[in-house]
Design a protein around this motif. Structure first.
Motif, PDB file in Angstrom:
ATOM      1  N   VAL A  13       0.831  -1.205   0.000  1.00  0.00           N
ATOM      2  CA  VAL A  13       0.000   0.000   0.000  1.00  0.00           C
ATOM      3  C   VAL A  13       0.867   1.257   0.000  1.00  0.00           C
ATOM      4  O   VAL A  13       0.613   2.213  -0.746  1.00  0.00           O
ATOM      5  CB  VAL A  13      -0.951  -0.005   1.215  1.00  0.00           C
ATOM      6  N   MET A  14       1.895   1.282   0.827  1.00  0.00           N
ATOM      7  CA  MET A  14       2.770   2.455   0.916  1.00  0.00           C
ATOM      8  C   MET A  14       3.531   2.696  -0.377  1.00  0.00           C
ATOM      9  O   MET A  14       3.699   3.839  -0.820  1.00  0.00           O
ATOM     10  CB  MET A  14       3.747   2.297   2.089  1.00  0.00           C
ATOM     11  N   LYS A  15       3.988   1.646  -1.006  1.00  0.00           N
ATOM     12  CA  LYS A  15       4.684   1.797  -2.286  1.00  0.00           C
ATOM     13  C   LYS A  15       3.734   2.295  -3.369  1.00  0.00           C
ATOM     14  O   LYS A  15       4.132   3.070  -4.245  1.00  0.00           O
ATOM     15  CB  LYS A  15       5.325   0.472  -2.699  1.00  0.00           C
ATOM     16  N   SER A  16       2.483   1.862  -3.308  1.00  0.00           N
ATOM     17  CA  SER A  16       1.488   2.344  -4.263  1.00  0.00           C
ATOM     18  C   SER A  16       1.215   3.825  -4.068  1.00  0.00           C
ATOM     19  O   SER A  16       1.085   4.587  -5.036  1.00  0.00           O
ATOM     20  CB  SER A  16       0.187   1.544  -4.100  1.00  0.00           C
ATOM     21  N   LEU A  17       1.144   4.262  -2.802  1.00  0.00           N
ATOM     22  CA  LEU A  17       0.946   5.681  -2.520  1.00  0.00           C
ATOM     23  C   LEU A  17       2.131   6.510  -3.009  1.00  0.00           C
ATOM     24  O   LEU A  17       1.961   7.611  -3.542  1.00  0.00           O
ATOM     25  CB  LEU A  17       0.757   5.895  -1.011  1.00  0.00           C
ATOM     26  N   GLU A  18       3.335   5.982  -2.840  1.00  0.00           N
ATOM     27  CA  GLU A  18       4.524   6.684  -3.314  1.00  0.00           C
ATOM     28  C   GLU A  18       4.532   6.816  -4.827  1.00  0.00           C
ATOM     29  O   GLU A  18       5.111   7.753  -5.387  1.00  0.00           O
ATOM     30  CB  GLU A  18       5.790   5.952  -2.844  1.00  0.00           C
ATOM     31  N   ASN A  19       3.860   5.863  -5.491  1.00  0.00           N
ATOM     32  CA  ASN A  19       3.769   5.911  -6.949  1.00  0.00           C
ATOM     33  C   ASN A  19       2.606   6.780  -7.439  1.00  0.00           C
ATOM     34  O   ASN A  19       2.348   6.859  -8.644  1.00  0.00           O
ATOM     35  CB  ASN A  19       3.621   4.493  -7.517  1.00  0.00           C
ATOM     36  N   GLY A  20       1.887   7.401  -6.486  1.00  0.00           N
ATOM     37  CA  GLY A  20       0.802   8.309  -6.847  1.00  0.00           C
ATOM     38  C   GLY A  20      -0.533   7.653  -7.119  1.00  0.00           C
ATOM     39  O   GLY A  20      -1.418   8.255  -7.733  1.00  0.00           O
ATOM     40  N   HIS A  21      -0.716   6.424  -6.646  1.00  0.00           N
ATOM     41  CA  HIS A  21      -1.966   5.694  -6.893  1.00  0.00           C
ATOM     42  C   HIS A  21      -2.934   5.825  -5.729  1.00  0.00           C
ATOM     43  O   HIS A  21      -3.528   4.840  -5.288  1.00  0.00           O
ATOM     44  CB  HIS A  21      -1.664   4.211  -7.156  1.00  0.00           C
ATOM     45  N   ASP A  22      -3.113   7.031  -5.219  1.00  0.00           N
ATOM     46  CA  ASP A  22      -3.944   7.229  -4.036  1.00  0.00           C
ATOM     47  C   ASP A  22      -5.436   7.224  -4.316  1.00  0.00           C
ATOM     48  O   ASP A  22      -6.247   7.291  -3.393  1.00  0.00           O
ATOM     49  CB  ASP A  22      -3.559   8.534  -3.333  1.00  0.00           C
ATOM     50  N   THR A  23      -5.837   7.170  -5.594  1.00  0.00           N
ATOM     51  CA  THR A  23      -7.267   7.149  -5.936  1.00  0.00           C
ATOM     52  C   THR A  23      -7.788   5.719  -6.119  1.00  0.00           C
ATOM     53  O   THR A  23      -8.981   5.522  -6.337  1.00  0.00           O
ATOM     54  CB  THR A  23      -7.523   7.948  -7.228  1.00  0.00           C
ATOM     55  N   LEU A  24      -6.906   4.742  -6.026  1.00  0.00           N
ATOM     56  CA  LEU A  24      -7.300   3.349  -6.220  1.00  0.00           C
ATOM     57  C   LEU A  24      -7.896   2.762  -4.950  1.00  0.00           C
ATOM     58  O   LEU A  24      -7.694   3.285  -3.855  1.00  0.00           O
ATOM     59  CB  LEU A  24      -6.091   2.507  -6.642  1.00  0.00           C
ATOM     60  N   SER A  25      -8.631   1.675  -5.107  1.00  0.00           N
ATOM     61  CA  SER A  25      -9.149   0.960  -3.945  1.00  0.00           C
ATOM     62  C   SER A  25      -8.009   0.195  -3.283  1.00  0.00           C
ATOM     63  O   SER A  25      -6.908   0.082  -3.834  1.00  0.00           O
ATOM     64  CB  SER A  25     -10.249  -0.023  -4.361  1.00  0.00           C
ATOM     65  N   PHE A  26      -8.272  -0.348  -2.106  1.00  0.00           N
ATOM     66  CA  PHE A  26      -7.243  -1.032  -1.334  1.00  0.00           C
ATOM     67  C   PHE A  26      -6.623  -2.172  -2.129  1.00  0.00           C
ATOM     68  O   PHE A  26      -5.388  -2.263  -2.243  1.00  0.00           O
ATOM     69  CB  PHE A  26      -7.862  -1.564  -0.035  1.00  0.00           C
ATOM     70  N   CYS A  27      -7.456  -3.041  -2.673  1.00  0.00           N
ATOM     71  CA  CYS A  27      -6.943  -4.190  -3.423  1.00  0.00           C
ATOM     72  C   CYS A  27      -6.275  -3.762  -4.726  1.00  0.00           C
ATOM     73  O   CYS A  27      -5.279  -4.367  -5.151  1.00  0.00           O
ATOM     74  CB  CYS A  27      -8.073  -5.181  -3.704  1.00  0.00           C
ATOM     75  N   ASP A  28      -6.805  -2.724  -5.377  1.00  0.00           N
ATOM     76  CA  ASP A  28      -6.183  -2.239  -6.614  1.00  0.00           C
ATOM     77  C   ASP A  28      -4.787  -1.695  -6.333  1.00  0.00           C
ATOM     78  O   ASP A  28      -3.887  -1.794  -7.182  1.00  0.00           O
ATOM     79  CB  ASP A  28      -7.047  -1.147  -7.257  1.00  0.00           C
ATOM     80  N   MET A  29      -4.594  -1.119  -5.145  1.00  0.00           N
ATOM     81  CA  MET A  29      -3.275  -0.612  -4.781  1.00  0.00           C
ATOM     82  C   MET A  29      -2.283  -1.762  -4.636  1.00  0.00           C
ATOM     83  O   MET A  29      -1.123  -1.657  -5.064  1.00  0.00           O
ATOM     84  CB  MET A  29      -3.359   0.183  -3.473  1.00  0.00           C
ATOM     85  N   LEU A  30      -2.731  -2.860  -4.035  1.00  0.00           N
ATOM     86  CA  LEU A  30      -1.855  -4.025  -3.917  1.00  0.00           C
ATOM     87  C   LEU A  30      -1.547  -4.609  -5.288  1.00  0.00           C
ATOM     88  O   LEU A  30      -0.398  -4.995  -5.565  1.00  0.00           O
ATOM     89  CB  LEU A  30      -2.508  -5.094  -3.031  1.00  0.00           C
ATOM     90  N   ASN A  31      -2.567  -4.663  -6.143  1.00  0.00           N
ATOM     91  CA  ASN A  31      -2.376  -5.214  -7.489  1.00  0.00           C
ATOM     92  C   ASN A  31      -1.444  -4.355  -8.339  1.00  0.00           C
ATOM     93  O   ASN A  31      -0.732  -4.861  -9.199  1.00  0.00           O
ATOM     94  CB  ASN A  31      -3.718  -5.348  -8.208  1.00  0.00           C
ATOM     95  N   SER A  32      -1.424  -3.055  -8.064  1.00  0.00           N
ATOM     96  CA  SER A  32      -0.620  -2.142  -8.882  1.00  0.00           C
ATOM     97  C   SER A  32       0.877  -2.314  -8.668  1.00  0.00           C
ATOM     98  O   SER A  32       1.675  -1.925  -9.519  1.00  0.00           O
ATOM     99  CB  SER A  32      -1.010  -0.689  -8.584  1.00  0.00           C
ATOM    100  N   VAL A  33       1.252  -2.895  -7.544  1.00  0.00           N
ATOM    101  CA  VAL A  33       2.682  -3.047  -7.249  1.00  0.00           C
ATOM    102  C   VAL A  33       3.150  -4.496  -7.285  1.00  0.00           C
ATOM    103  O   VAL A  33       4.346  -4.765  -7.183  1.00  0.00           O
ATOM    104  CB  VAL A  33       3.035  -2.449  -5.866  1.00  0.00           C
ATOM    105  N   GLN A  34       2.226  -5.448  -7.452  1.00  0.00           N
ATOM    106  CA  GLN A  34       2.630  -6.845  -7.381  1.00  0.00           C
ATOM    107  C   GLN A  34       3.515  -7.258  -8.548  1.00  0.00           C
ATOM    108  O   GLN A  34       4.329  -8.178  -8.425  1.00  0.00           O
ATOM    109  CB  GLN A  34       1.404  -7.756  -7.331  1.00  0.00           C
ATOM    110  N   ASN A  35       3.387  -6.587  -9.706  1.00  0.00           N
ATOM    111  CA  ASN A  35       4.217  -6.927 -10.853  1.00  0.00           C
ATOM    112  C   ASN A  35       5.583  -6.252 -10.816  1.00  0.00           C
ATOM    113  O   ASN A  35       6.480  -6.605 -11.563  1.00  0.00           O
ATOM    114  CB  ASN A  35       3.502  -6.551 -12.152  1.00  0.00           C
ATOM    115  N   SER A  36       5.707  -5.244  -9.942  1.00  0.00           N
ATOM    116  CA  SER A  36       6.992  -4.546  -9.802  1.00  0.00           C
ATOM    117  C   SER A  36       7.789  -5.245  -8.705  1.00  0.00           C
ATOM    118  O   SER A  36       7.762  -4.841  -7.556  1.00  0.00           O
ATOM    119  CB  SER A  36       6.762  -3.070  -9.444  1.00  0.00           C
TER     120      SER A  36
END
Length: 501
Positions: free
Chosen positions: A312-335
């Motif tokens: 979640v914190m890495k997603s916020l650092e990437n500027g994904h603060d408008t996503l839902s909780f699970c979408d935030m996790l999904n956004s960083v799982q490939n990185s």
């Protein structure tokens, strides 16, 4: 001179008072539970932090994280037997010593398999620690304070997990790297963190070795004189008076001590069989089911909380603060962290884990202070139902902030880890008490091995379903808790009658 009287153990224990000794006993309990928490929960920080060094996959990480629970399955029953036949204090000292040796050795693991084996061994050593610490504490505490102290041990466990997060911040941010030719490994920060996590076991081994044996255990095995000496020592420490002023001449346990048998397996069977047949069978089954539900539903999230917070914190650092909780996790799982060879956990994520742990620990203190007013059964049911609903809501709401609040409420369900143990301590007689606590904890923690592996994969593949499944299971546990014996019924009956509920 007033004649010494013959009283039951509970009356004699009440006459020792509540003071300095109980404070010291609580300190020993704190050291034991902290050691167990550090060793069992260390995988939550060491597994992701070692991913680069050990080159582990998601599947391998799941196995590594689940090793402590397999260790618990392997030996909890055995430690319970030893504690009921050899004494609480002696076995706890042995557990802590073995845990330190094997836990510290994991810092020198050459690969993920070696790490898993050593964590299996260290967790096998501490498998009975929590149960035996609760048993020892309860058998040295007057009945009117027992539930509060035993329930508050969850605060110790929760605070310990928070302290682990704080310790990991400066250590994992270090950048040293030393090659050890003998083992052909590189000593990096996660290995140092492993050593730090194992140190409390050494301190706890010394602390419990210097403690008193449970007077209730001594009385149950026929050592009446030694039991009376220990109770006199409690009285002197608590009141500052002379041992001669302790108006107890002889003791009566006031409950069934079981049949005396010879032989290792015969003894183990004699302590296990009573739990699996009437009148104890009903409560054994109910408590075992509840331990499974509580641990499967909540323990996997405690293990993977650093991973979730890090994502979640890495997603916020990437500027994904408008996503839902699970979408935030999904956004960083490939990185993956292996792309830049940086497996250090986000420091703000670790601070978040610490804050969550302290919030829940503080809540546990509050609930422990009112447990006698509300009743353990009502409190357990309420916590379980609210926690389950909050878990489901994590995936329902769109705001990551609201989901985070729901996640905190959901993980607060782990307060019931200690709450359930208070039922086990009170319901079962002394001669099988440690075995009962160990066995129910073994069933619960052991079954959560499956939950840990399932959750990690679900967080990667279907995050929303993970919260629906585990939250729903937790809610069902609240409904099953209605089958537990009532508080009033337990209070009205003596220890022997309480086993017939």
């Amino acid at each position: 001179m007033v004649a010494k009287s013959c009283v039951t153990f509970e009356e004699a224990l009440d006459m020792t008072g509540f003071g300095k000794f109980n404070f010291l006993a609580m300190l020993v309990t704190i050291s034991l539970i902290t050691s167990m928490a550090f060793e069992i929960m260390s995988v939550a920080y060491l597994v992701p932090a070692s991913a680069c060094d050990l080159n582990t996959t998601v599947f391998q990480q799941g196995l590594m994280a689940g090793m402590p629970l397999l260790g618990i399955i392997a030996t909890s029953h055995f430690w319970g037997y030893l504690a009921d036949t050899q004494g609480r204090r002696k076995i706890l000292s042995l557990c802590m010593f073995l845990a330190f040796l094997t836990g510290a050795s994991a810092a020198l693991s050459t690969n993920w398999i070696a790490f898993s084996v050593l964590k299996f061994l260290s967790s096998s050593a501490v498998a009975g620690t929590y149960a035996l610490a609760l048993t020892l504490l309860s058998e040295c505490t007057p009945k009117n304070r027992r539930s509060i102290l035993v329930a508050s041990t969850s605060t110790i466990y929760l605070s310990a997990t928070g302290v682990m997060a704080v310790l990991s911040i400066p250590v994992l941010q270090l950048s040293f790297s030393h090659h050890l030719p003998l083992l052909d490994i590189t000593f990096v920060p996660w290995r140092l963190l492993n050593l730090i996590f194992s140190m409390p076991c050494a301190l706890a081994a010394v602390g419990v070795y210097l403690s008193y044996e449970s007077p209730r255990y001594l009385l149950s095995v026929g050592d009446d004189e030694k039991a009376l000496e220990v109770l006199k020592a409690f009285f002197v420490i608590n009141t500052g008076k002379s041992a001669d002023e302790y108006n107890v001449g002889s003791l009566v346990l006031g409950e069934d001590t079981g049949k005396s048998v010879k032989g290792l397996w015969a003894s183990i069977i004699s302590q296990t069989v009573p739990l699996l047949k009437p009148p104890l069978l009903k409560n054994t089954v109910i408590l075992s089911i509840l331990f499974v539900i509580v641990y499967v539903g909540l323990n996997p999230f405690i293990v993977w909380l650093p991973y979730i917070a890090d994502g979640v914190m890495k997603s916020l650092e990437n500027g994904h603060d408008t996503l839902s909780f699970c979408d935030m996790l999904n956004s960083v799982q490939n990185s993956t962290t292996s792309e830049n060879n940086d497996c250090s956990l986000n420091k703000f994520a670790m601070i978040t884990v610490f804050v969550i742990s302290i919030i829940i620990a503080s809540l546990n203190v509050l609930l422990s202070s009112v447990i006698n007013c509300v009743g353990r059964k009502n409190m357990l049911i309420g916590i379980q139902l609210v926690s389950g609903l909050a878990g489901i809501c994590v995936a329902v709401v769109d705001s990551w902030i609201a989901s985070t609040v729901c996640l905190i409420i959901f993980t607060s369900g782990m307060l019931n880890f200690g709450m359930l143990s208070t039922f086990t301590v009170d319901i079962f007689p002394t001669y099988v008490k440690a075995m009962a606590v160990c066995m129910t904890l073994m069933v619960g923690r052991g079954s959560s091995f499956l939950g840990i592996n399932i959750l990690k994969n679900m967080l990667v593949s279907n995050c929303e379903l993970a919260f629906y499944t585990f939250g729903g299971l937790t809610f069902v546990g609240g409904l099953i808790a209605f089958l537990l014996p009532g508080e009033i019924k337990l209070k009205k009956q003596d220890p022997v009658e309480a086993t017939k509920l």
